[in-house]
Design a protein around this motif. Structure first.
Motif, PDB file in Angstrom:
ATOM      1  N   CYS A  24       9.468   5.193  -9.100  1.00 33.70           N
ATOM      2  CA  CYS A  24       8.965   6.281  -8.259  1.00 33.70           C
ATOM      3  C   CYS A  24       7.666   5.880  -7.565  1.00 33.70           C
ATOM      4  O   CYS A  24       7.415   6.273  -6.414  1.00 33.70           O
ATOM      5  CB  CYS A  24       8.762   7.547  -9.088  1.00 33.70           C
ATOM      6  SG  CYS A  24      10.296   8.265  -9.716  1.00 33.70           S
ATOM      7  N   TYR A  25       6.836   5.073  -8.225  1.00 34.94           N
ATOM      8  CA  TYR A  25       5.602   4.607  -7.587  1.00 34.94           C
ATOM      9  C   TYR A  25       5.926   3.719  -6.392  1.00 34.94           C
ATOM     10  O   TYR A  25       5.315   3.837  -5.324  1.00 34.94           O
ATOM     11  CB  TYR A  25       4.736   3.853  -8.589  1.00 34.94           C
ATOM     12  CG  TYR A  25       3.503   3.233  -7.963  1.00 34.94           C
ATOM     13  CD1 TYR A  25       2.466   4.038  -7.498  1.00 34.94           C
ATOM     14  CD2 TYR A  25       3.392   1.851  -7.825  1.00 34.94           C
ATOM     15  CE1 TYR A  25       1.338   3.477  -6.901  1.00 34.94           C
ATOM     16  CE2 TYR A  25       2.272   1.284  -7.230  1.00 34.94           C
ATOM     17  CZ  TYR A  25       1.253   2.102  -6.764  1.00 34.94           C
ATOM     18  OH  TYR A  25       0.142   1.538  -6.162  1.00 34.94           O
ATOM     19  N   ARG A  26       6.893   2.828  -6.548  1.00 38.07           N
ATOM     20  CA  ARG A  26       7.281   1.979  -5.415  1.00 38.07           C
ATOM     21  C   ARG A  26       7.826   2.831  -4.269  1.00 38.07           C
ATOM     22  O   ARG A  26       7.599   2.527  -3.094  1.00 38.07           O
ATOM     23  CB  ARG A  26       8.312   0.947  -5.861  1.00 38.07           C
ATOM     24  CG  ARG A  26       7.788  -0.055  -6.885  1.00 38.07           C
ATOM     25  CD  ARG A  26       8.881  -1.019  -7.331  1.00 38.07           C
ATOM     26  NE  ARG A  26       8.416  -1.911  -8.388  1.00 38.07           N
ATOM     27  CZ  ARG A  26       8.694  -1.756  -9.679  1.00 38.07           C
ATOM     28  NH1 ARG A  26       9.440  -0.730 -10.083  1.00 38.07           N
ATOM     29  NH2 ARG A  26       8.237  -2.608 -10.573  1.00 38.07           N
ATOM     30  N   SER A 130       6.073  -6.905  -7.707  1.00 36.78           N
ATOM     31  CA  SER A 130       6.651  -5.752  -7.015  1.00 36.78           C
ATOM     32  C   SER A 130       5.778  -4.503  -7.063  1.00 36.78           C
ATOM     33  O   SER A 130       6.151  -3.479  -6.481  1.00 36.78           O
ATOM     34  CB  SER A 130       8.033  -5.434  -7.594  1.00 36.78           C
ATOM     35  OG  SER A 130       7.925  -4.883  -8.890  1.00 36.78           O
ATOM     36  N   VAL A 131       4.625  -4.569  -7.734  1.00 38.39           N
ATOM     37  CA  VAL A 131       3.696  -3.426  -7.696  1.00 38.39           C
ATOM     38  C   VAL A 131       2.360  -3.797  -7.054  1.00 38.39           C
ATOM     39  O   VAL A 131       1.418  -3.004  -7.075  1.00 38.39           O
ATOM     40  CB  VAL A 131       3.449  -2.821  -9.102  1.00 38.39           C
ATOM     41  CG1 VAL A 131       4.721  -2.205  -9.649  1.00 38.39           C
ATOM     42  CG2 VAL A 131       2.882  -3.846 -10.072  1.00 38.39           C
ATOM     43  N   ARG A 132       2.281  -4.983  -6.457  1.00 36.74           N
ATOM     44  CA  ARG A 132       1.058  -5.342  -5.736  1.00 36.74           C
ATOM     45  C   ARG A 132       0.846  -4.374  -4.574  1.00 36.74           C
ATOM     46  O   ARG A 132       1.801  -3.890  -3.953  1.00 36.74           O
ATOM     47  CB  ARG A 132       1.134  -6.772  -5.212  1.00 36.74           C
ATOM     48  CG  ARG A 132       1.048  -7.839  -6.291  1.00 36.74           C
ATOM     49  CD  ARG A 132       0.916  -9.224  -5.667  1.00 36.74           C
ATOM     50  NE  ARG A 132       1.987  -9.482  -4.712  1.00 36.74           N
ATOM     51  CZ  ARG A 132       1.794  -9.946  -3.477  1.00 36.74           C
ATOM     52  NH1 ARG A 132       0.568 -10.166  -3.033  1.00 36.74           N
ATOM     53  NH2 ARG A 132       2.812 -10.172  -2.686  1.00 36.74           N
ATOM     54  N   LEU A 133      -0.392  -4.094  -4.256  1.00 30.89           N
ATOM     55  CA  LEU A 133      -0.695  -3.165  -3.177  1.00 30.89           C
ATOM     56  C   LEU A 133      -0.041  -3.576  -1.860  1.00 30.89           C
ATOM     57  O   LEU A 133       0.491  -2.724  -1.131  1.00 30.89           O
ATOM     58  CB  LEU A 133      -2.214  -3.047  -2.981  1.00 30.89           C
ATOM     59  CG  LEU A 133      -2.998  -2.266  -4.029  1.00 30.89           C
ATOM     60  CD1 LEU A 133      -4.489  -2.339  -3.724  1.00 30.89           C
ATOM     61  CD2 LEU A 133      -2.545  -0.811  -4.081  1.00 30.89           C
ATOM     62  N   ASN A 269      -2.028  -2.683 -10.653  1.00 28.48           N
ATOM     63  CA  ASN A 269      -1.095  -3.167  -9.638  1.00 28.48           C
ATOM     64  C   ASN A 269      -0.738  -4.640  -9.813  1.00 28.48           C
ATOM     65  O   ASN A 269      -0.605  -5.383  -8.837  1.00 28.48           O
ATOM     66  CB  ASN A 269      -1.657  -2.925  -8.243  1.00 28.48           C
ATOM     67  CG  ASN A 269      -1.551  -1.460  -7.848  1.00 28.48           C
ATOM     68  OD1 ASN A 269      -2.434  -0.674  -8.185  1.00 28.48           O
ATOM     69  ND2 ASN A 269      -0.479  -1.082  -7.167  1.00 28.48           N
ATOM     70  N   GLY A 270      -0.607  -5.069 -11.060  1.00 24.38           N
ATOM     71  CA  GLY A 270      -0.173  -6.434 -11.319  1.00 24.38           C
ATOM     72  C   GLY A 270      -1.219  -7.487 -11.052  1.00 24.38           C
ATOM     73  O   GLY A 270      -0.956  -8.685 -11.177  1.00 24.38           O
TER      74      GLY A 270
END
Length: 325
Positions: A24-26, A130-133, A269-270
């Motif tokens: 959901c964040y992505r 895949s969660v980098r800004l 964010n990784g």
């Protein structure tokens, strides 16, 4: 439903919370909206569990619900962004701090909220990427259904047939959406920012030098650590700066109140990050000020993004709301 069945269902739903929050964040680009979407998903699943026929796994069923929740939320048309997605960089001489509404901005999120424990190092690295800004910002350029297709296929490695079933469409439609999504992202080439997977010795030493330079407010030392095209952003302000001269110039003038700050490491964010505390003139010690997301590339700091809404971020990241002297 019996008490034991209720407990079993609750446990079955709860074990998927972290990965659903990541999904959901992505999709949404917001830490708080993602958590709201997952909570809505859980409530809908609980209420309609008697209709779950078991033709798919519980996980797939939850992803179907979460996708529908996210698509409903995205129907409002809001697309979150970073300052550099909205305006050109500002020379220091023209710098002004103009805030925009919270729902404009891409938001940071703690790794622990979105990255489930993964035994395979390669899969864990993909999850962090895949969660980098920068990746989340690129996803926001896609139409909602293309966004869902790309995340499910490329990040979560679902088969096209599984995605087609989830979305109630055809494999051909899924493949077409994925092709269009890839073409859009190809126009925004990804940078080579290092993720904390973990960082190697040189990257960790670079971070240590950054902390020393920032806490000492040593602009010469900080300049030596920055890429020549390094970026600094400060949501909710739309101002962003490029290059060591403008960045350190801002920190020495408009940002001089941050002198004497302290940094506590956070996983965000990784990538590496810090909770920044600045001196508290009223109570003494240090007051919360910003969550910093640090981007490292080719042995230098390529960017640091300072999210300034302390009432939201510090509780989310579970860090203290005050530091003693």
């Amino acid at each position: 439903m019996s008490d034991s069945a209720t407990v079993e269902l609750d446990a079955g739903l709860e074990k998927h919370r972290t990965e659903l929050t990541g999904y959901c964040y992505r999709m949404l680009g917001s830490a708080f909206e993602a958590e709201d979407a997952v909570q809505d998903t859980m409530v809908r699943a609980w209420r309609s569990f008697d209709k779950f026929e078991g033709r798919s796994s519980l996980r797939s069923w939850l992803y179907r619900i979460a996708t529908n929740v996210c698509l409903d939320m995205l129907n409002a048309g809001n697309r979150r962004a970073r300052p550099m997605d909205l305006t050109a960089s500002t020379p220091l001489a023209q710098a002004a701090l103009t805030p925009r509404a919270d729902n404009v901005w891409l938001e940071p999120i703690p790794d622990g909220r979105v990255l489930p424990t993964i035994g395979d190092p390669a899969e864990a690295a993909v999850a962090k990427e895949s969660v980098r800004l920068a990746f989340i910002a690129a996803l926001q350029q896609l139409p909602a259904k293309q966004r869902a297709v790309l995340i499910l296929r490329e990040v979560l490695a679902w088969k096209a047939s599984e995605v087609a079933e989830l979305l109630g469409t055809t494999v051909a439609s899924v493949n077409s959406a994925l092709q269009r999504a890839r073409a859009t992202l190809a126009e925004r080439p990804a940078d080579d920012t290092a993720t904390s997977d973990p960082l190697d010795d040189e990257q960790q030493k670079l971070l240590d030098r950054y902390v020393t330079a920032f806490e000492g407010y040593d602009m010469a030392a900080l300049t030596a650590l920055l890429h020549e095209d390094a970026i600094m952003t400060m949501p909710p302000f739309d101002l962003w700066l490029r290059g060591p001269q403008d960045i350190t110039g801002f920190m020495s003038t408009m940002g001089a109140q941050c002198e004497g700050s302290r940094l506590l490491p956070v996983a965000v964010n990784g990538t590496p990050g810090f909770a920044q505390y600045k001196p508290d003139p009223d109570k003494g010690g240090y007051m919360p000020w910003a969550i910093q997301v640090i981007e490292i590339s080719a042995g230098r700091v390529a960017g640091f993004h300072c999210f300034l809404d302390t009432q939201r971020w510090f509780p989310l990241f579970g860090v203290p709301l005050h530091l003693d002297a």
